[in-house]
Design a protein around this motif. Structure first.
Motif, mmCIF file in Angstrom:
data_model
loop_
_atom_site.group_PDB
_atom_site.id
_atom_site.type_symbol
_atom_site.label_atom_id
_atom_site.label_comp_id
_atom_site.label_asym_id
_atom_site.label_seq_id
_atom_site.Cartn_x
_atom_site.Cartn_y
_atom_site.Cartn_z
ATOM 1 N N LEU A 34 1.066 -1.206 -0.017
ATOM 2 C CA LEU A 34 0.019 -0.118 -0.402
ATOM 3 C C LEU A 34 0.832 1.164 -0.002
ATOM 4 C CD1 LEU A 34 -2.410 1.639 -0.194
ATOM 5 C CD2 LEU A 34 -2.575 1.057 2.684
ATOM 6 N N GLU A 67 0.773 3.848 -3.156
ATOM 7 C CA GLU A 67 0.498 5.382 -2.676
ATOM 8 C C GLU A 67 1.605 6.741 -2.800
ATOM 9 O OE1 GLU A 67 -0.546 5.317 1.252
ATOM 10 O OE2 GLU A 67 -2.302 4.915 1.416
ATOM 11 N N ARG A 127 -5.945 -1.668 -3.980
ATOM 12 C CA ARG A 127 -5.234 -0.700 -3.845
ATOM 13 C C ARG A 127 -4.593 0.367 -4.589
ATOM 14 N NH1 ARG A 127 -3.246 -3.738 2.285
ATOM 15 N NH2 ARG A 127 -5.351 -3.765 2.915
#
Length: 388
Positions: A334, A338, A376
């Motif tokens: 994750l 990001e 994600r």
């Protein structure tokens, strides 16, 4: 809350003799016992041994901790208090501090055991630093360091008092501030804030230069004749050296008078100290907040500067940053998704206009298509407005 107690004794001056060791073993069948230490933990039950008996038969320092409020420290002082009674009585005599002289000789046991309600103090889990601090404080006290008695008074000031205002502060020994680091485990053990010692130390001078047993021993050594030194050396080499050393130091400390420790007489009481300690804590909190704000500003300025440099590089080499986004996604996780979305978002801003928007969106769509199962990643891109 489950019950927990720790009972510990430590020999400092010399190891226990066979007879003393046998006595220690009579006090508990479960404790870990040696010539230098005695330790037992209780999750139910209690220690029923003779604490003062143990301290008069080899051990020098005692520690008792219980998570339902008991905090006790006791010192064996083989040559007694190193101060006249009209001095030490200023700090001892309440319900929490007691002096039990031996029936014979000048020695005795000094005990600090202030009363605390269950749950009043935070639980402790590390006791080795505390025991080391207590051993050092005992050494200082035997050498004539009056600050140790002040610490005892501070820990038991309100014990048995209906109101802290009733606890009048005794003469304040000079050099309290210099003892702060060494006394920290003692303060924590008795649930005292370091700021309380800071408040007490305000307005007092530095500690006297000759504030240790070493100075008194040095003066004694210099006063001995050559024959006396040789006799002592023969004893050390032919008998139990630890016992001879302990007995000699006790004899020296008993025969020499420590320099009078300078003090400052105040009109304060314990409540005054509490109030001042609260003010010092608040001032320190405000200073810390200012430091944190300044640190955050420096960090933000540094990040802004780094971002500006990075965005100039993006204008010059956009393909390099597209590759970096690819590499971050390939690394999985994750945080990497990001970070990849942030790179593309910054690239869009750096190139500006339609070209930047188009390039960032096209590459985002490419990544989503290349990794169709990475939900994600898609979510991170959508949060940045890079993916429909």
């Amino acid at each position: 809350m489950s019950e927990y107690q720790l009972i510990e004794f430590q020999a400092v001056d010399r190891p226990l003799t066979d007879r003393e060791l046998a006595y220690a073993r009579e006090q508990s069948t479960r404790a870990e016992i040696s010539r230098w230490s005695f330790q037992n933990e209780y999750h139910f039950g209690d220690f029923h041994g003779d604490v003062n008996g143990m301290l008069r038969r080899g051990y020098d320092v005692h520690l008792h901790y219980a998570n339902f409020g008991v905090r006790t420290v006791a010192f064996r002082l083989p040559v007694g208090m190193p101060f006249a009674e009209d001095v030490w009585s200023n700090y001892i005599g309440g319900e929490g501090v007691s002096w039990a002289p031996d029936r014979r000789g000048s020695g005795g046991v000094l005990t600090l055991s202030p009363y605390h309600e269950a749950g009043e103090l935070e639980e402790l889990w590390e006791f080795e630093p505390c025991m080391r601090a207590m051993v050092e404080l005992r050494t200082r006290l035997m050498a004539g360091d009056l600050r140790v008695l002040y610490l005892f008074w501070l820990a038991a000031a309100t014990d048995g008092q209906p109101d802290p205002v009733d606890a009048k502060e005794p003469p304040v020994p000079c050099g309290l501030a210099e003892l702060a680091g060494e006394a920290q485990p003692f303060l924590e053990f008795f649930g005292l804030e370091a700021s309380l010692l800071d408040a007490a130390a305000e307005g007092s001078a530095e500690a006297p230069d000759e504030a240790s047993a070493e100075h008194r021993i040095q003066r004694w050594v210099e006063s001995q004749s050559e024959e006396e030194v040789k006799a002592l050396l023969r004893e050390l080499l032919s008998e139990d050296s630890a016992a001879i050393k302990s007995a000699t130091i006790a004899r020296i400390l008993g025969a020499t008078t420590p320099s009078a420790w300078p003090t400052v007489v105040t009109s304060r009481n314990y409540q005054t100290l509490l109030d001042r300690a609260a003010q010092l804590r608040q001032a320190e909190y405000e200073r810390e907040q200012k430091r944190l704000v300044a640190a955050e500003k420096r960090k933000a300025a540094k990040l802004a500067q780094e971002r500006e440099v990075r965005m100039r590089q993006m204008v010059d080499e956009p393909k390099k940053w597209l590759r970096q986004a690819e590499e971050l996604v390939a690394a999985r996780g994750l945080a990497n998704y990001e970070a990849a979305a942030e790179v593309l978002d910054e690239l869009r801003e750096a190139l500006a206009g339609d070209s930047g928007e188009q390039l960032a969106r096209q590459h985002s769509a490419h990544l989503a298509k290349k990794h169709p199962t990475l939900n994600r990643l898609k979510s991170a891109l959508k949060k940045r407005g890079l993916l429909e």
